[in-house]
Structure formats: C-alpha cells, structure tokens
Design an enzyme around this catalytic site. Sequence first.
Site, PDB file in Angstrom:
ATOM      1  N   LYS A  79     -36.635  -4.642  -0.058  1.00  0.00           N
ATOM      2  CA  LYS A  79     -35.725  -3.848   0.774  1.00  0.00           C
ATOM      3  C   LYS A  79     -36.435  -3.419   2.045  1.00  0.00           C
ATOM      4  O   LYS A  79     -37.576  -2.945   1.969  1.00  0.00           O
ATOM      5  CB  LYS A  79     -35.273  -2.605  -0.010  1.00  0.00           C
ATOM      6  CG  LYS A  79     -34.265  -1.772   0.750  1.00  0.00           C
ATOM      7  CD  LYS A  79     -34.412  -0.279   0.504  1.00  0.00           C
ATOM      8  CE  LYS A  79     -35.541   0.306   1.311  1.00  0.00           C
ATOM      9  NZ  LYS A  79     -35.630   1.783   1.253  1.00  0.00           N
ATOM     10  N   GLN A  90      -1.477   7.030  13.931  1.00  0.00           N
ATOM     11  CA  GLN A  90      -0.023   7.048  13.827  1.00  0.00           C
ATOM     12  C   GLN A  90       0.272   7.864  12.563  1.00  0.00           C
ATOM     13  O   GLN A  90       0.163   7.363  11.455  1.00  0.00           O
ATOM     14  CB  GLN A  90       0.524   5.620  13.692  1.00  0.00           C
ATOM     15  CG  GLN A  90       2.030   5.560  13.655  1.00  0.00           C
ATOM     16  CD  GLN A  90       2.556   4.216  13.168  1.00  0.00           C
ATOM     17  OE1 GLN A  90       1.880   3.484  12.442  1.00  0.00           O
ATOM     18  NE2 GLN A  90       3.780   3.889  13.542  1.00  0.00           N
ATOM     19  N   GLY A 109      10.796 -11.830   9.109  1.00  0.00           N
ATOM     20  CA  GLY A 109      11.676 -11.891  10.272  1.00  0.00           C
ATOM     21  C   GLY A 109      11.879 -13.344  10.682  1.00  0.00           C
ATOM     22  O   GLY A 109      10.978 -14.168  10.554  1.00  0.00           O
ATOM     23  N   GLY A 112      -3.824  -5.587  10.359  1.00  0.00           N
ATOM     24  CA  GLY A 112      -5.067  -5.350   9.624  1.00  0.00           C
ATOM     25  C   GLY A 112      -5.086  -5.957   8.240  1.00  0.00           C
ATOM     26  O   GLY A 112      -6.157  -6.123   7.649  1.00  0.00           O
ATOM     27  N   ARG A 129       1.600  -0.724  -2.744  1.00  0.00           N
ATOM     28  CA  ARG A 129       1.650  -1.698  -3.835  1.00  0.00           C
ATOM     29  C   ARG A 129       0.252  -2.091  -4.325  1.00  0.00           C
ATOM     30  O   ARG A 129       0.125  -2.823  -5.305  1.00  0.00           O
ATOM     31  CB  ARG A 129       2.466  -2.925  -3.419  1.00  0.00           C
ATOM     32  CG  ARG A 129       3.949  -2.580  -3.265  1.00  0.00           C
ATOM     33  CD  ARG A 129       4.726  -3.714  -2.624  1.00  0.00           C
ATOM     34  NE  ARG A 129       4.744  -4.898  -3.467  1.00  0.00           N
ATOM     35  CZ  ARG A 129       4.870  -6.138  -2.997  1.00  0.00           C
ATOM     36  NH1 ARG A 129       4.954  -6.350  -1.696  1.00  0.00           N
ATOM     37  NH2 ARG A 129       4.892  -7.163  -3.818  1.00  0.00           N
ATOM     38  N   GLY A 145      -0.400   1.071   7.656  1.00  0.00           N
ATOM     39  CA  GLY A 145       0.383   0.994   6.416  1.00  0.00           C
ATOM     40  C   GLY A 145      -0.369   1.575   5.229  1.00  0.00           C
ATOM     41  O   GLY A 145      -1.589   1.497   5.139  1.00  0.00           O
TER      42      GLY A 145
END
Length: 447
Positions: free
Chosen positions: A334, A78, A141, A107, A18, A14
């Site tokens: 680090k 996709q 749904g 996701g 928004r 997707g």
Amino acid sequence: MTENAAAVVILAAGQGSRMQSDLPKVLHRLGGVPLIGHALAAARSLEPEQVIVVAGHGGDAVAEAVARLEPDARIVMQAEQLGTGHAVRQTLTELEGFEGKVIVLYGDTPFIGQDTLAALASHPADVVVLGFEAEDPGRYGRLIVTDRGLERIVEFKDADPATRRIALCNSGVMALDAALLRQLIVRVDNENAAGEYYLTDLVGLARAEGRRADVVTCDEDETLGINTRAELAAAEAAFQARARSEALSNGVTLSDPATVWFALDTCIGRDAIIGQNVVFGPGVTVESGAEILPFCHLEGCHVSAGATVGPFARLRPGAELGSFVHVGNFVEIKNSVLDEGVKVGHLTYLGDARVGEHCNIGAGTVTCNYDGVSKHRTEIGARAFIGSDTMLVAPVRVGADALTGSGTVITQDVPDGALAVGRARQTNKPGLAIRLMASLRASKVNK
Ligand code: UD1
Ligand code: CA
C-alpha cells in the site's frame, strides 16, 4: 473557445426507488466506479468547457462523489423532481453566457459510446436527439420523423395507439444550441399526462421557431438505463464482457477471461499476461509484458513492464512497482514505491514505504507503519537485504547495501552498509531435548 465548444449537463436527480436502496441510484457501482462516473467519463470524452450535474435525492453524497471523480464539475440541486425539463432549467444560472452546444446525458445510462456522442455533438442541426430502434419500445418517448427531420417527441403516456406503434425511441440524450435552450426551456409547461416538465418538448418548440431538429441513431445496447438491481447486475455483466474482449483485442493475454474483472479505467498494455481470478479495482495500470498471476486484487496501482505479481497478492492504492519487480504470494503493498528489480517474495506487508532498486525483502517482513494515531514512513536504500521476519517500526530508514538479521525488530535507523541484528541471543543446552521429552512421556504414562 473552440468551434465545437460544449457544455455537458448530466441529469441525476432521480430517486431510483426501484433499486430498494438507501443509496442514491447513481452511486451504485458499475465497473468499480459509481454509475455517475460512467456519465462523467462520457462527458470528458467531449472535452467540454463545463460539466454540470443535476442532483436531488442524496444530493450531498452525489456531490461528494462527483467532486472526487471530476473536481471541475459543478453541481446544481433540484429539490423536487418535476421532470427532465425542470431539471435542465436548474442549470440556467451555470450556463449563463455560454455559447456552444449543450449535451444532456442521464446519470443512470452508462453505455453511450464516445463515437455516438461525438456524432451527436458535431451534427449541424439546432436540436439533435439520440434515438434508437427499440426491440420492445415499451414506455419510451417516440420520435416523430418526417422528410423535414425530427418534428417532435411524444411521451408514451401522451401517445395515441398509432404513435405507440413507432419503434424509433428517445434515448434521452440530446444536443442543442445553448442560446436556443435558454430561449425555449422557460416555455416548457407541465400540461401533459404526467404533469411533468418534459425536456422532450424542446423539439416541438424549436420546430415552431423554424429551427432544424434531427435524429442521430445508436445501438439499443448503448441506451440501456438502470432502474433495478437486476438491471444493474445485467449491466455489470455486459460491462465486463466488453472490457474482456477489448483487453483481448488490445493484445492482453487473459488465461480465463470470464474470471477477470475490470474497472472503468483499467489500463493494460499489450503482451501483459493476466491469470485466472484477478480483480482490478479503479485506477490500475499494468504495463506491457507484466504478468499478474492468479487470485490477485489490484486497486489504484501501477505495475511496470516486466514485473510479476502474485499469485494471491494485493496491491492497494499508491502501490508503484518498478520494472522487473517481483511481488509474490500473500504480499500486500500500500502507498509504497518499489524501484526496479525489488523482490518481495512471500508473506509481507509494505505500507508507506520507499524501497530502493534491487532490494530483497525476506518472507514475513512487516512495515509497522501505524501507531494507532498516525501513519509513518519506512525508507529502504538500494540493494538492502531485509532478513525474513524483520519488523520495521516506522518512521525508520534502512541504508543502502544494509542487511537486517532474520527476526530483527528495527526501531532505529540502519546506516548504509551496516548489519543490524536485534533479537535475543540463542543458547544451546546439550542433551536437554532428549531428557525433556523422556520426562514428559513418563509423566503421561503414570497418569
Ligand atoms: C425520459 C424521456 C423519454 C425517454 C426516456 C429514455 C422525458 C420527458 N422523457 O423518460 O422520452 O424515452 O427518458 O430513458 O424526458 N431526472 C431528473 N429530474 C427530474 C426527472 C428526471 O434529474 O425531475 C433524471 C432522472 O434521474 C433520470 C433522467 O432524468 O436520470 C430520466 O428521467 P426519467 O424519469 O427516468 O425519464 P423517463 O420518464 O424514463
Ligand atoms: Ca427512465
């Protein structure tokens, strides 16, 4: 292959329009990691044989993030988002020959609990849908359940008023037999109000084949999906609230829980003490009984039992603190290993270093690890004493039990037990300070 073999498919194609963002929705961060990291962690809890992510918008960036978070996961693209059924269809090649359950996750839905997923995966029906009683069913749904189990799922757009009054909703999460999925997914069409290929049609198709479908329910909170920045912010608040209460119930002291920020994988042992305003980025473990004082930022590091860190310290990726190490204020560490009992009290940078046990690192010490092109290592032997304001120009080695004079710039290796001093020799001019000040004052009066 185990009896409960599972493959997990995560739908993440997707666009997330928004969100008002150039970043793909599933790469926005929640609990210090991209949203997709939460679905991947949920997938991992099922110990699946394979994980397949369906990506679309910003697919390369999503693929890169997935590769980092879960190197074994496969990505399928996709190109056009024609519906959830179409998305799952893209995974058929990857699923070829797989026997077991296929679990479909989204996701953008980060909070599905491990217990809920386990219940879904172990349910004996051929198709199992995760449902929830919605306070406001909105556009979800609807699940049509009879005494024979789940009959079908009706999408909001296709539902008549009576169906819309049903409060039992589809979370989107589904588990079904792989062979059945292969057989039915190719029969899903897009003849519906949205003109999309609905994954949800698989339920009706399975029932028509005489297969059993059923519902497992969960709390509505678990099904929260993220579509906007406001929902992301609310989800972050929910995530942090849960992480804080989990830490407290695991026996961690949080001096002011609301000011401590956790990441998805933060791991803190019992009786650790965490002060106010501490932020945990991803990849942190703090062992039992360690103490993190206020205003510290930790990421990708390990703090052993009995160590103390801060206030105002920063531990960056690869910082490994042994037991009873002390890291004080305004210290940054680090990619460095500090063995047991090392003390780094104040104002220091240690990068790409190895510090042997019980060394004392004086205030203002800096490992000069970067020459503008490459990073270089500093090795400091056990029990060495590094004087304040020592610059360690890497690559360099200071031997065990060695000592460096304050203000020294170390450019050559120091042998074990040696004292290294490299600074201008001091000279004293008797009375000169008094005479100098007097002449400065006189010249000011005469102006
Ligand atoms: C879907 C369900 C609905 C359920 C709701 C829960 C269908 C047909 N409907 O509706 O029953 O109540 O989720 O939130 O499944 N996606 C793709 N490719 C696509 C379309 C979607 O990867 O072509 C992904 C999206 O990125 C998202 C997920 O699938 O993660 C759900 O898609 P979305 O369009 O939000 O489904 P809904 O219409 O909300
Ligand atoms: Ca949705």
